[in-house]
Every structure is written in C-alpha cells, then in structure tokens.
Design an enzyme around this catalytic site. Structure first.
Site, mmCIF file in Angstrom:
data_model
loop_
_atom_site.group_PDB
_atom_site.id
_atom_site.type_symbol
_atom_site.label_atom_id
_atom_site.label_comp_id
_atom_site.label_asym_id
_atom_site.label_seq_id
_atom_site.Cartn_x
_atom_site.Cartn_y
_atom_site.Cartn_z
ATOM 1 N N ASN A 1 1.084 -1.278 0.054
ATOM 2 C CA ASN A 1 -0.049 0.266 0.071
ATOM 3 C C ASN A 1 0.760 1.108 -0.141
ATOM 4 O O ASN A 1 1.382 1.462 0.934
ATOM 5 C CB ASN A 1 -0.578 -0.050 0.833
ATOM 6 C CG ASN A 1 -1.455 1.563 1.364
ATOM 7 O OD1 ASN A 1 -1.522 1.987 0.602
ATOM 8 N ND2 ASN A 1 -2.264 1.468 1.962
ATOM 9 N N TRP A 2 1.057 2.232 -0.748
ATOM 10 C CA TRP A 2 1.798 2.725 -1.626
ATOM 11 C C TRP A 2 1.565 4.227 -0.455
ATOM 12 O O TRP A 2 2.007 5.415 -0.931
ATOM 13 C CB TRP A 2 2.171 3.121 -2.881
ATOM 14 C CG TRP A 2 2.524 2.388 -3.321
ATOM 15 C CD1 TRP A 2 3.170 0.699 -3.166
ATOM 16 C CD2 TRP A 2 3.565 2.511 -4.986
ATOM 17 N NE1 TRP A 2 3.930 0.219 -3.739
ATOM 18 C CE2 TRP A 2 4.399 0.895 -5.046
ATOM 19 C CE3 TRP A 2 4.148 3.312 -5.509
ATOM 20 C CZ2 TRP A 2 4.733 0.777 -6.072
ATOM 21 C CZ3 TRP A 2 4.410 3.099 -7.051
ATOM 22 C CH2 TRP A 2 4.414 2.540 -6.891
ATOM 23 N N LYS A 3 0.116 4.240 -0.411
ATOM 24 C CA LYS A 3 -0.716 5.319 0.142
ATOM 25 C C LYS A 3 0.005 6.841 -0.211
ATOM 26 O O LYS A 3 -0.176 6.725 -1.647
ATOM 27 C CB LYS A 3 0.052 5.658 1.871
ATOM 28 C CG LYS A 3 -0.283 4.432 2.510
ATOM 29 C CD LYS A 3 -0.090 4.834 3.746
ATOM 30 C CE LYS A 3 -0.049 3.156 4.691
ATOM 31 N NZ LYS A 3 0.320 2.985 6.046
ATOM 32 N N HIS B 1 -9.384 1.297 5.165
ATOM 33 C CA HIS B 1 -8.265 1.171 5.834
ATOM 34 C C HIS B 1 -8.276 2.464 6.960
ATOM 35 O O HIS B 1 -8.900 2.860 7.338
ATOM 36 C CB HIS B 1 -6.958 1.272 4.493
ATOM 37 C CG HIS B 1 -5.128 2.352 5.361
ATOM 38 N ND1 HIS B 1 -5.409 2.483 6.691
ATOM 39 C CD2 HIS B 1 -4.637 1.485 5.111
ATOM 40 C CE1 HIS B 1 -4.018 1.522 7.002
ATOM 41 N NE2 HIS B 1 -3.557 1.569 6.053
ATOM 42 N N GLU C 1 -6.918 4.518 8.254
ATOM 43 C CA GLU C 1 -6.285 5.619 8.546
ATOM 44 C C GLU C 1 -7.712 6.821 7.054
ATOM 45 O O GLU C 1 -8.198 7.648 7.277
ATOM 46 C CB GLU C 1 -5.167 6.491 6.874
ATOM 47 C CG GLU C 1 -3.817 6.389 7.738
ATOM 48 C CD GLU C 1 -2.905 5.192 6.760
ATOM 49 O OE1 GLU C 1 -3.009 5.810 5.736
ATOM 50 O OE2 GLU C 1 -2.053 5.090 7.174
ATOM 51 N N GLU D 1 -4.909 -4.777 10.718
ATOM 52 C CA GLU D 1 -3.766 -3.945 11.262
ATOM 53 C C GLU D 1 -4.167 -3.528 12.440
ATOM 54 O O GLU D 1 -4.915 -2.271 12.572
ATOM 55 C CB GLU D 1 -4.024 -2.741 9.667
ATOM 56 C CG GLU D 1 -3.847 -3.450 8.356
ATOM 57 C CD GLU D 1 -2.980 -2.080 7.012
ATOM 58 O OE1 GLU D 1 -1.829 -3.042 6.917
ATOM 59 O OE2 GLU D 1 -3.665 -1.298 6.815
ATOM 60 N N GLY E 1 2.906 2.144 11.005
ATOM 61 C CA GLY E 1 4.037 2.918 10.984
ATOM 62 C C GLY E 1 4.670 3.271 11.916
ATOM 63 O O GLY E 1 5.651 4.647 11.737
ATOM 64 N N SER F 1 4.091 -2.324 10.234
ATOM 65 C CA SER F 1 5.560 -2.155 10.600
ATOM 66 C C SER F 1 6.044 -3.517 10.148
ATOM 67 O O SER F 1 6.902 -4.049 10.134
ATOM 68 C CB SER F 1 5.503 -2.129 11.562
ATOM 69 O OG SER F 1 5.248 -1.506 12.420
ATOM 70 N N GLY G 1 2.900 -0.820 4.517
ATOM 71 C CA GLY G 1 2.817 0.824 4.005
ATOM 72 C C GLY G 1 4.897 0.862 3.167
ATOM 73 O O GLY G 1 5.031 0.073 2.494
ATOM 74 N N GLY G 2 5.110 0.907 4.172
ATOM 75 C CA GLY G 2 6.108 1.994 4.277
ATOM 76 C C GLY G 2 6.915 1.517 3.525
ATOM 77 O O GLY G 2 8.561 1.270 2.273
#
Ligand code: 13P
Length: 251
Positions: free
Chosen positions: A12-14, A100, A102, A170, A176, A214, A235-236
């Site tokens: 997920n590149w966000k 998600h 977010e 998640e 993150g 993470s 993610g990251g």
C-alpha cells in the site's frame, strides 16, 4: 506444512509517488516478481490512483498485480474528487483496499460504508481487501477482539466467499510505528478473526487473512509463519523495491 491458502503480499503506497520515481519503483518490483516466477504466492502493489494506469501498463506481463487504495460506493455520478471501483478496474486494477484505518479515521468511514465499498468492488469485478484493526486504547482496555468482531460483522458484506474476500488485520498502533504485536498475538488475533468469519462466510477456512503494521524484510518471515497469516499488507517498506521483494521472498 504446505499452505492451503495462496499467500498474498500487498504493498500500500498510500499518498506517495510522483511519476518518475514511482514508475522506477514499480518496474523494479515487477522485475523481481518476474524473476521469482512464483506460482505459490501473489504480489500486489496499490499505488496512488494518479499512477495506476501508467503502472499497470508498465508492469504488464510480469505477474505483478495492481490495485487501488479506496473506491467510491457508486459506479459513477456527482461525487467530485472520488474514484469508482469501475474506474480502477478500467485502468488495470484487480484488487482494491477498503476500510483502511487511515480512511476510517481521517474520512470518517464507518463499517457500513466499508461494506458498501466491498460490494462496489464486487460489482466492478475487483477483489476487496477489507481492513480491520484495533487502536492502542482499545487493546489496552482488553477490547481488541470485540472491536475486530464488530468491524468484521459490519464491514464484510453478506454473500462473501473465500474467493471474493481478503481481510487485512492492521492494528492501528502498529501502522508506521515500527511496533508489531508478538507472533503469538498476531496468531491469536487471526484465529479470532477466522472464528468470527466462520459465522459470516461459508468456507471461512479459505479466506486469506493478511497481517499489516510495520512489516519489513527483517520481520516478515516470522510474521508470515504465524498461524492463520496468509500474507502481508505493507506500507512504508513497500516504497523500497528490495525491501518489498524481501518480504515477498519471505513467504
Ligand atoms: P506500515 O507498513 O508503514 O506500518 O503501514 C501498514 C499499512 O498501513 C498498510 O496498509
């Protein structure tokens, strides 16, 4: 023991990526997937919607799958700024992330909205990845399993099957932050999710459950080996080709 569910490693590149760097990243991931030649796992990237079409085109034939990060519940209409599941499908997406944390937090998405979005994904021929997860306060209050159950019951549409649903667990506090639950905690949460799904989805034993929060190359093997973990939502670490491919290889 051989896996009965096909693992899925999803990135997920966000809200990250401008054309040049994003295309280079996607091509590097695609090259790794092509080289891997895997038939025993799926690898997916979900770039920003602005780049979906170009990236889908650039990675064609590599085996790398491409998906969206969100979709509107409607197919089309007066919804300024929104993107429908049909539009994602039209430019090469096969999957879409819905619910998600977010978006639940920043955009006020409720379980009912997430459920409608999962149905919109089906309508367009996309596979929805329905996200759930507790906050730190909920976990510390001993309510994590109740929260997961409520979210599942509200967010998973009636009629879901193992072929039409992926669930991502998640924990909000692990996203993150560099913090992850212990492997037994992940296994316990996933076992609970599968148990709840048993009352909602025929053939719940076949539904793929991803862990997210993470995940990186160095902890992927351990997390992916936990009971009932069928992949990762990253993610990251999905923004670096070598790191993301290391996770894919860790299956
Ligand atoms: P991180 O891997 O950066 O913790 O993000 C997880 C996530 O939110 C994926 O959807």
């Amino acid at each position: 023991m051989a896996r009965t569910r096909l693992p899925l490693i999803a990135g997920n590149w966000k809200m990250n990526g401008l054309t040049a760097d994003a295309l280079a990243l996607a091509k590097a991931v695609a090259a790794g997937v092509k080289q891997g030649g895997w038939t025993d796992r799926e690898v997916l990237i979900c770039p920003p919607v602005t780049l979906l079409m170009a990236i889908a085109e650039a990675v064609k034939g590599s085996g790398l799958l491409v998906g969206g990060q969100d979709c509107h519940v409607k197919a089309s209409g007066a919804c300024t700024g929104d993107v429908s599941a049909e539009m994602l499908k039209d430019v090469g997406a096969s999957h879409v992330i819905v619910g998600h944390s977010e978006r639940r937090t920043d955009c006020g998405e409720t379980d009912a909205v997430v459920r409608d979005k999962a149905e919109a994904a089906w309508r367009a021929g996309l596979l929805p990845i329905v996200c759930i997860g507790e906050t730190l306060a909920e976990r510390e209050a001993g309510k994590a399993f109740d929260v997961l159950e409520t979210q599942l019951k509200g967010s998973v549409p009636v009629g879901a099957t193992a072929a039409t649903l992926v669930v991502a667990y998640e924990p909000v506090w692990a996203i993150g932050t560099g913090k992850t639950p212990t492997t037994p905690d992940v296994a316990a949460a996933h076992a609970h999710i599968r148990k709840v799904l048993g009352g909602l989805v025929p053939g719940a034993a076949g539904v793929r459950l991803l862990y997210g929060g993470s995940v990186k190359g160095s902890n992927a093997a351990e997390l992916l080996a936990a009971g009932d973990v069928d992949g990762a939502l990253v993610g990251g670490a999905a923004l670096k080709a070598d790191e993301f491919l290391a996770i894919a290889k860790a299956v």
